[in-house]
Scaffold this motif. Structure first.
Motif, mmCIF file in Angstrom:
data_model
loop_
_atom_site.group_PDB
_atom_site.id
_atom_site.type_symbol
_atom_site.label_atom_id
_atom_site.label_comp_id
_atom_site.label_asym_id
_atom_site.label_seq_id
_atom_site.Cartn_x
_atom_site.Cartn_y
_atom_site.Cartn_z
ATOM 1 N N SER A 101 6.403 9.849 15.593
ATOM 2 C CA SER A 101 5.657 8.901 16.384
ATOM 3 C C SER A 101 5.746 8.906 17.183
ATOM 4 O O SER A 101 7.481 8.410 17.922
ATOM 5 C CB SER A 101 5.384 8.200 15.336
ATOM 6 O OG SER A 101 6.725 7.146 14.958
ATOM 7 N N GLU A 102 4.953 8.066 18.011
ATOM 8 C CA GLU A 102 4.998 7.131 19.084
ATOM 9 C C GLU A 102 4.517 8.772 20.230
ATOM 10 O O GLU A 102 5.308 7.925 21.687
ATOM 11 C CB GLU A 102 5.232 6.529 19.347
ATOM 12 C CG GLU A 102 5.437 4.985 18.500
ATOM 13 C CD GLU A 102 3.823 4.372 18.519
ATOM 14 O OE1 GLU A 102 3.463 4.839 19.238
ATOM 15 O OE2 GLU A 102 3.234 4.059 17.004
ATOM 16 N N SER A 197 0.612 7.847 15.020
ATOM 17 C CA SER A 197 1.143 6.387 15.901
ATOM 18 C C SER A 197 0.358 6.192 14.660
ATOM 19 O O SER A 197 -0.494 6.043 13.865
ATOM 20 C CB SER A 197 0.617 5.773 16.456
ATOM 21 O OG SER A 197 1.262 4.464 16.877
#
Length: 209
Positions: A101-102, A197
């Protein structure tokens, strides 16, 4: 007056024949022999039955329970596949949160039930839970680090109800993720850059090739 050839007083009465007594005795002996043989056969038969019964163990509690158990209900393959997909996404979520994620990652598949679309080999499929699970398992074996997510659980997806397969590679910007798709020779419809995200919205988190 006497009779010629016999003593005075006439002929003696004939002696009874001994053969009826002999035959009767033989019949009695034969009947007794048959009775003895029949009794012997009965005794041997009963002994064999008792021996067989003694050597056969009684049924175990497990056997009795299995015999009396109700028949198992048929398993719905679609429900089973959905449960497996759900469990896989749940188990993959901590890894995705910590490592994918991110960051920009290659999204290599997005499928939902009822979708009519080609598989990676060009075969057109009406996608079901079993087909989605089978494809994800193939991709997971082919590309190490691959993980599964459920689009409803991440804010960067505006479409609900999609099983999304992410490659395990991460990049700082989307062009590098798309270059990975090119290097793997995965079609542009299947593979493109995605930022996953749960803290931002969908805008600016997808870049197609």
């Amino acid at each position: 007056m006497g009779y010629p050839g016999y003593p005075p007083g006439g002929p003696y009465p004939p002696r009874p024949s001994p053969w009826p007594w002999i035959l009767g005795a033989l019949v009695v002996v034969a009947a007794l022999a048959v009775g003895v043989i029949a009794a012997g056969i009965f005794v041997v038969t009963q002994r064999d039955k008792n021996t067989e019964a003694a050597t056969v163990p009684p049924p175990s509690a497990q056997t009795i329970a299995a015999t009396n158990a109700p028949p198992e209900a048929a398993v719905d393959p679609q429900a089973a596949a959905f449960a497996t997909l759900r469990a896989r996404a749940d188990s993959d979520r901590p890894f995705v949160s910590a490592n994918l994620s991110e960051r920009w990652v290659p999204q290599i598949s997005a499928k939902r039930t009822g979708l009519v679309a080609p598989d990676v080999d060009g075969r057109v499929v009406t996608w079901t839970n079993t087909e989605i699970l089978a494809q994800h398992q193939r991709l997971r074996q082919q590309y190490p680090g691959t993980r599964l997510i459920w689009s409803d659980e991440w804010n960067t997806f505006d479409l609900r109800g999609w099983w999304v397969t992410l490659a395990g590679a991460t990049f700082a910007e989307p062009d590098s993720a798309n270059a990975w798709c090119d290097a793997m020779a995965i079609s542009a419809d299947e593979c493109f850059a995605k930022l996953v995200s749960d803290s931002r919205g969908p805008a600016g988190t997808t870049k197609y090739r």
